[in-house]
Design a protein around this motif. Sequence first.
Motif, PDB file in Angstrom:
ATOM      1  N   ALA A 349      56.556 -31.025  99.922  1.00  0.00           N
ATOM      2  CA  ALA A 349      55.338 -31.845  99.991  1.00  0.00           C
ATOM      3  C   ALA A 349      54.130 -31.009 100.409  1.00  0.00           C
ATOM      4  N   THR A 350      54.297 -30.186 101.454  1.00  0.00           N
ATOM      5  CA  THR A 350      53.126 -29.438 101.932  1.00  0.00           C
ATOM      6  C   THR A 350      52.685 -28.365 100.931  1.00  0.00           C
ATOM      7  N   ALA A 351      53.661 -27.704 100.289  1.00  0.00           N
ATOM      8  CA  ALA A 351      53.261 -26.665  99.316  1.00  0.00           C
ATOM      9  C   ALA A 351      52.580 -27.309  98.104  1.00  0.00           C
ATOM     10  N   THR A 352      53.020 -28.514  97.728  1.00  0.00           N
ATOM     11  CA  THR A 352      52.370 -29.203  96.608  1.00  0.00           C
ATOM     12  C   THR A 352      50.912 -29.490  96.972  1.00  0.00           C
ATOM     13  N   LEU A 353      50.725 -30.043  98.171  1.00  0.00           N
ATOM     14  CA  LEU A 353      49.353 -30.339  98.606  1.00  0.00           C
ATOM     15  C   LEU A 353      48.539 -29.056  98.782  1.00  0.00           C
ATOM     16  N   ALA A 354      49.191 -28.034  99.367  1.00  0.00           N
ATOM     17  CA  ALA A 354      48.470 -26.782  99.607  1.00  0.00           C
ATOM     18  C   ALA A 354      48.013 -26.150  98.303  1.00  0.00           C
ATOM     19  N   SER A 355      48.850 -26.251  97.260  1.00  0.00           N
ATOM     20  CA  SER A 355      48.437 -25.637  95.993  1.00  0.00           C
ATOM     21  C   SER A 355      47.299 -26.434  95.365  1.00  0.00           C
ATOM     22  N   ILE A 356      47.296 -27.751  95.582  1.00  0.00           N
ATOM     23  CA  ILE A 356      46.182 -28.562  95.066  1.00  0.00           C
ATOM     24  C   ILE A 356      44.889 -28.123  95.761  1.00  0.00           C
TER      25      ILE A 356
END
Length: 435
Positions: A349-356
């Motif tokens: 979840a955090t890496a998905t948001l971080a990449s956004i």
Amino acid sequence: MKKIALHWRILLGMLFGVIVGLVMTSFDGGKEIVQDWIKPFGKIFIKSLQLIAIPLILAALIKGVSDLKDISKLSKMGGRTIGIYILTTIIAVSLGLVLVNLVKPGNSITESTRTEMVENYSGDTKKYKETAQKQKESGPLQALEDLVPENIFSAATSNRNMLQVIFFAVFFGIGLILIPEEKGKTVKDFFDGFNEVILKMVDLIMLAAPYGVFALLAALVVESPSIDLFKALGWYALTVVLGLAGMIVIYNIIVLVFTKKKPIFFMNGISPAQLLAFSTSSSAATLPVTMERVTEHLGVEEEVSSFVLPVGATINMDGTSLYQAVAAVFIAQAFGMDLTLGTQLGIIATATLASIGSAAVPGAGMVMLVGVLGYAGIPEAGLALIFAVDRPLDMCRTVVNVTGDATVSMVVAKSVGKLGEPKVKDWDDHYEEVK
Ligand code: ASP
């Protein structure tokens, strides 16, 4: 005589760049010669691409949205685009996590290497942590608030504000659809023509691409750190590269399954953009070329590409998210930490948001990695461990970021009936027309 295809010319430029870089590092003063006399041409090349990114988004999006003639089509396309982007990002992070747990690259780092690297590179990583800290201090809805510019002219003065410019362009395009056709005609014709001019400018810049990448790579080689560091981080780098290569395979499968277009067609069409992504490490700088390749060579109609690609360049970064997952777990392994399954799922979840949230510029993925580390309780000092090989990995993950955007644009185009035949059959020919 038949000209060599553009992607080969770019590859040759890259190869010569590496060779010249290596030769110049072998004697005293060589590095300075490259920095003073070759590197500026690389910078000029990147800057000329960046120069047209904002005007391109404005013109292409306003034209694209107003061509849709119907707001419901826009919301359908928008919903699909965001949905598929999130899905591909989750696939990428999950693939990264599986690989890093299988290869366990962190276990090969000895305690002495770890201490040495943390000492050597902690200064270099300071600015990444500071930038990340500033972003952390904002509230949960800050990103949404930031989407809306208070002044379009000031928003358009920085390539970092691409999402704000996209917001304005879509809004403007909607306004244009809603007014009577005869009133909007002049405005629409203006943006149509403007868009054509920008696309021609992309063609002109692409003529210089082989020389631009030559200069960029020669400068990178003379400035790169010693080869020993690469050896210590070999397994980590290999895991990231393996994952990124896996994503390229997945994209080709997605394109084949959903659009029935063969991998050779897809890769041929998009390869110049991939090579530029590799040389510039910036999806934003590559955007004009990605747009041009996708519309003219892959058959995606402009109404779709002009929306899907700028949005993708700013929010869809599958390569970056995969790298963030691998890097976070690698650092945890190197510090002897065991991450629970729950924490690893949280990393998705955090890496998905971080990449956004990562900007489409070199090194942005590393800034946002700080947030992922913070979430999982992994020491931020670990950034120093991966710093030395970040640039080459940045180059590779940017290729995946750009390819992911192109893939999704084809899938979305197919789903709304806007995937046609490419305008340019002999895909190199039309660059010659501008001469
Ligand atoms: N350089 C990447 C891009 O522009 C972002 C990153 O991963 O640092 O797509």
